[in-house]
Design a protein around this motif. Structure first.
Motif, PDB file in Angstrom:
ATOM      1  N   LYS A 162       9.699   9.574   2.950  1.00 52.90           N
ATOM      2  CA  LYS A 162      10.533   8.385   2.839  1.00 52.90           C
ATOM      3  C   LYS A 162      11.130   8.301   1.444  1.00 52.90           C
ATOM      4  CE  LYS A 162      10.556   3.478   4.064  1.00 52.90           C
ATOM      5  NZ  LYS A 162       9.758   2.307   4.543  1.00 52.90           N
ATOM      6  N   ARG A 163      12.279   7.630   1.341  1.00 51.65           N
ATOM      7  CA  ARG A 163      12.924   7.399   0.053  1.00 51.65           C
ATOM      8  C   ARG A 163      13.111   5.895  -0.130  1.00 51.65           C
ATOM      9  NH1 ARG A 163      17.689   9.730   0.786  1.00 51.65           N
ATOM     10  NH2 ARG A 163      17.144  11.736  -0.142  1.00 51.65           N
ATOM     11  N   ALA A 164      12.784   5.434  -1.328  1.00 54.31           N
ATOM     12  CA  ALA A 164      13.016   4.040  -1.699  1.00 54.31           C
ATOM     13  C   ALA A 164      13.919   4.029  -2.921  1.00 54.31           C
ATOM     14  CB  ALA A 164      11.703   3.330  -1.993  1.00 54.31           C
ATOM     15  N   VAL A 165      15.010   3.279  -2.858  1.00 55.23           N
ATOM     16  CA  VAL A 165      15.947   3.192  -3.975  1.00 55.23           C
ATOM     17  C   VAL A 165      15.888   1.779  -4.545  1.00 55.23           C
ATOM     18  CG1 VAL A 165      18.345   3.403  -4.714  1.00 55.23           C
ATOM     19  CG2 VAL A 165      17.445   4.941  -2.947  1.00 55.23           C
ATOM     20  N   VAL A 166      15.629   1.697  -5.839  1.00 53.09           N
ATOM     21  CA  VAL A 166      15.524   0.414  -6.537  1.00 53.09           C
ATOM     22  C   VAL A 166      16.470   0.441  -7.731  1.00 53.09           C
ATOM     23  CG1 VAL A 166      13.988  -1.188  -7.734  1.00 53.09           C
ATOM     24  CG2 VAL A 166      13.108   0.218  -5.878  1.00 53.09           C
ATOM     25  N   GLY A 167      17.466  -0.418  -7.703  1.00 58.22           N
ATOM     26  CA  GLY A 167      18.402  -0.469  -8.818  1.00 58.22           C
ATOM     27  C   GLY A 167      19.083   0.847  -9.104  1.00 58.22           C
ATOM     28  N   GLY A 168      19.325   1.641  -8.074  1.00 60.55           N
ATOM     29  CA  GLY A 168      19.990   2.928  -8.243  1.00 60.55           C
ATOM     30  C   GLY A 168      19.062   4.087  -8.525  1.00 60.55           C
ATOM     31  N   ARG A 169      17.772   3.829  -8.717  1.00 60.62           N
ATOM     32  CA  ARG A 169      16.805   4.902  -8.972  1.00 60.62           C
ATOM     33  C   ARG A 169      16.025   5.190  -7.692  1.00 60.62           C
ATOM     34  NH1 ARG A 169      13.319   5.136 -14.427  1.00 60.62           N
ATOM     35  NH2 ARG A 169      15.484   4.862 -15.122  1.00 60.62           N
ATOM     36  N   ALA A 170      15.932   6.477  -7.324  1.00 57.72           N
ATOM     37  CA  ALA A 170      15.297   6.875  -6.063  1.00 57.72           C
ATOM     38  C   ALA A 170      13.870   7.347  -6.283  1.00 57.72           C
ATOM     39  CB  ALA A 170      16.113   7.983  -5.394  1.00 57.72           C
ATOM     40  N   TYR A 171      13.009   6.963  -5.359  1.00 53.50           N
ATOM     41  CA  TYR A 171      11.613   7.402  -5.340  1.00 53.50           C
ATOM     42  C   TYR A 171      11.331   8.003  -3.969  1.00 53.50           C
ATOM     43  CZ  TYR A 171      10.991   4.473  -9.496  1.00 53.50           C
ATOM     44  OH  TYR A 171      11.105   3.919 -10.744  1.00 53.50           O
ATOM     45  N   GLN A 172      10.894   9.259  -3.940  1.00 53.14           N
ATOM     46  CA  GLN A 172      10.532   9.899  -2.681  1.00 53.14           C
ATOM     47  C   GLN A 172       9.022  10.058  -2.604  1.00 53.14           C
ATOM     48  OE1 GLN A 172      12.625  13.363  -1.309  1.00 53.14           O
ATOM     49  NE2 GLN A 172      14.569  12.733  -2.195  1.00 53.14           N
ATOM     50  N   TYR A 173       8.476   9.782  -1.429  1.00 53.89           N
ATOM     51  CA  TYR A 173       7.034   9.944  -1.253  1.00 53.89           C
ATOM     52  C   TYR A 173       6.754  10.542   0.116  1.00 53.89           C
ATOM     53  CZ  TYR A 173       7.913   5.033   0.237  1.00 53.89           C
ATOM     54  OH  TYR A 173       8.440   3.888   0.781  1.00 53.89           O
ATOM     55  N   ASP A 174       5.750  11.429   0.141  1.00 50.09           N
ATOM     56  CA  ASP A 174       5.440  12.203   1.329  1.00 50.09           C
ATOM     57  C   ASP A 174       3.924  12.366   1.424  1.00 50.09           C
ATOM     58  OD1 ASP A 174       4.989  14.039  -0.707  1.00 50.09           O
ATOM     59  OD2 ASP A 174       6.890  15.063  -0.394  1.00 50.09           O
ATOM     60  N   PRO A 175       3.395  13.216   2.333  1.00 49.28           N
ATOM     61  CA  PRO A 175       1.948  13.289   2.522  1.00 49.28           C
ATOM     62  C   PRO A 175       1.163  13.504   1.225  1.00 49.28           C
ATOM     63  CG  PRO A 175       3.025  14.443   4.293  1.00 49.28           C
ATOM     64  CD  PRO A 175       4.103  14.041   3.333  1.00 49.28           C
ATOM     65  N   SER A 176       0.071  12.776   1.144  1.00 47.76           N
ATOM     66  CA  SER A 176      -0.834  12.820  -0.010  1.00 47.76           C
ATOM     67  C   SER A 176      -0.285  12.097  -1.230  1.00 47.76           C
ATOM     68  CB  SER A 176      -1.205  14.263  -0.375  1.00 47.76           C
ATOM     69  OG  SER A 176      -1.863  14.886   0.691  1.00 47.76           O
ATOM     70  N   ASN A 177       0.850  11.414  -1.102  1.00 44.82           N
ATOM     71  CA  ASN A 177       1.375  10.600  -2.186  1.00 44.82           C
ATOM     72  C   ASN A 177       1.264   9.128  -1.825  1.00 44.82           C
ATOM     73  OD1 ASN A 177       2.161  12.671  -3.928  1.00 44.82           O
ATOM     74  ND2 ASN A 177       4.129  12.911  -2.890  1.00 44.82           N
ATOM     75  N   TYR A 178       1.254   8.293  -2.845  1.00 43.85           N
ATOM     76  CA  TYR A 178       1.321   6.865  -2.566  1.00 43.85           C
ATOM     77  C   TYR A 178       2.396   6.224  -3.433  1.00 43.85           C
ATOM     78  CZ  TYR A 178      -1.564   6.063  -6.802  1.00 43.85           C
ATOM     79  OH  TYR A 178      -2.056   6.022  -8.087  1.00 43.85           O
ATOM     80  N   LEU A 179       3.004   5.200  -2.880  1.00 44.54           N
ATOM     81  CA  LEU A 179       3.963   4.365  -3.600  1.00 44.54           C
ATOM     82  C   LEU A 179       3.242   3.086  -3.976  1.00 44.54           C
ATOM     83  CD1 LEU A 179       7.130   3.880  -4.265  1.00 44.54           C
ATOM     84  CD2 LEU A 179       7.051   2.434  -2.226  1.00 44.54           C
ATOM     85  N   VAL A 180       3.323   2.709  -5.236  1.00 43.74           N
ATOM     86  CA  VAL A 180       2.722   1.453  -5.659  1.00 43.74           C
ATOM     87  C   VAL A 180       3.826   0.569  -6.222  1.00 43.74           C
ATOM     88  CG1 VAL A 180       2.091   2.359  -7.945  1.00 43.74           C
ATOM     89  CG2 VAL A 180       0.912   0.360  -7.028  1.00 43.74           C
ATOM     90  N   VAL A 181       3.844  -0.692  -5.776  1.00 42.81           N
ATOM     91  CA  VAL A 181       4.869  -1.658  -6.168  1.00 42.81           C
ATOM     92  C   VAL A 181       4.166  -2.870  -6.763  1.00 42.81           C
ATOM     93  CG1 VAL A 181       6.787  -3.090  -5.371  1.00 42.81           C
ATOM     94  CG2 VAL A 181       6.375  -0.868  -4.303  1.00 42.81           C
ATOM     95  N   GLY A 182       4.583  -3.264  -7.956  1.00 40.78           N
ATOM     96  CA  GLY A 182       3.901  -4.348  -8.642  1.00 40.78           C
ATOM     97  C   GLY A 182       4.623  -5.677  -8.629  1.00 40.78           C
ATOM     98  N   LEU A 183       5.870  -5.712  -8.133  1.00 44.18           N
ATOM     99  CA  LEU A 183       6.671  -6.930  -8.080  1.00 44.18           C
ATOM    100  C   LEU A 183       7.328  -7.060  -6.711  1.00 44.18           C
ATOM    101  CD1 LEU A 183       8.760  -6.720 -11.401  1.00 44.18           C
ATOM    102  CD2 LEU A 183       6.906  -8.316 -10.948  1.00 44.18           C
TER     103      LEU A 183
END
Length: 297
Positions: free
Chosen positions: A56-77
């Motif tokens: 999956k890809r998450a774009v925040v303010g024009g910056r992209a973050y990709q995450y796949d198996p064995s990775n985690y996305l952490v969001v603080g806000l």
């Protein structure tokens, strides 16, 4: 790979159809998608998302973050995000598990943490990151999902495993972010106060000075810290909240573009149309027609 395969099998069994699934464990959500998706504008709340299969890809303010198996996305806000599943198929669907970040539990754990520090107060920090998941973290997530097969055990055991997951995250690269969430005086915690103000008053006009006062920062420090955390300025953040709500009003409540724009705080229809087009790559009316057609396709 055995632990991640176990987690994938558990998610697939408890999320047998595509979509977001809320489970019997408070706050625990599952997501399944059997195909890549178009970008979806949504709001991510403070949470940890572990991917077991797909990408999956998450774009925040024009910056992209990709995450796949064995990775985690952490969001603080609370962050306006453009998310899209970019790797999935019927044979190997995208599978992930999401757990909210409990500020009170983090703060309680840090009270008894001999390694705690105040490093998070000393520098700016992004409020979103992708990190490699350890076998211990994946194992804890799998054990939490196993409780879905033992509902009588959920009340007693789920909080313990959730605390273990938080413990694993506190031992990871984003420990400073989590400390800032836990401590009300932490930079991200104070930025979150401003974010909450924006979410509550997004239809109104307010100055950066007002937001800085809510965050208990000087104007210059607040602006820099807000942009560092969210990858966007406070006014751009408000615009994304406004435009996402305007889109919802058109698609769900059937409002026209002019009325939706006025409802979320735009006094100028032309400004609303310009900003809407920049965010959603189409003017309001055309975008609404396309979205409605896709919904019934």
């Amino acid at each position: 790979m055995e632990k991640i395969d176990d987690l994938a099998a558990l998610i697939a069994r408890h999320a047998p159809v595509d979509g977001a699934i809320e489970t019997a464990i408070d706050g625990l959500g599952l997501l399944r998608s059997s195909a890549a998706t178009e970008p979806v504008h949504t709001l991510y709340e403070p949470s940890c998302c572990i991917v077991a299969q797909g990408r999956k890809r998450a774009v925040v303010g024009g910056r992209a973050y990709q995450y796949d198996p064995s990775n985690y996305l952490v969001v603080g806000l609370d962050l306006p995000v453009i998310g899209a599943v970019i790797e999935a198929s019927a044979q190997k669907p995208y599978l992930s598990v999401r757990l909210p970040l409990n500020r009170e539990a983090l703060a309680e754990m840090l009270m008894h943490d001999p390694t705690k520090s105040v490093r998070g107060e000393e520098r700016a920090s992004h409020a979103i990151a992708v990190e490699a998941a350890t076998p211990h973290l994946i194992d804890a997530a799998a054990r939490l999902l196993h409780l879905l097969d033992a509902p009588d055990d959920v009340l007693a055991l789920a909080p313990l495993i959730e605390r273990e997951i938080l413990y694993r995250l506190l031992r990871g690269p984003q420990a400073d972010m989590l400390r800032q969430i836990a401590y009300r005086t932490g930079r991200i915690s104070r930025i979150q106060k401003a974010v909450a103000f924006i979410r509550e008053h997004f239809t109104e006009e307010f100055a950066i000075d007002d937001l800085a006062a809510v965050a208990d920062m000087s104007v210059s420090t607040f602006h820099a810290q807000f942009k560092e955390a969210t990858h966007m300025s406070p006014l751009r953040f408000r615009a994304q909240i406004r435009l996402q709500e305007a889109r919802r009003l058109m698609l769900v409540e059937g409002l026209g573009a002019a009325e939706a724009g006025f409802r979320v705080g735009y006094g100028s229809p032309s400004q609303f149309s310009r900003e809407y087009g920049r965010l959603f790559s189409a003017p309001p009316r055309r975008d609404a027609v396309k979205r409605k057609a896709l919904a019934f396709a």
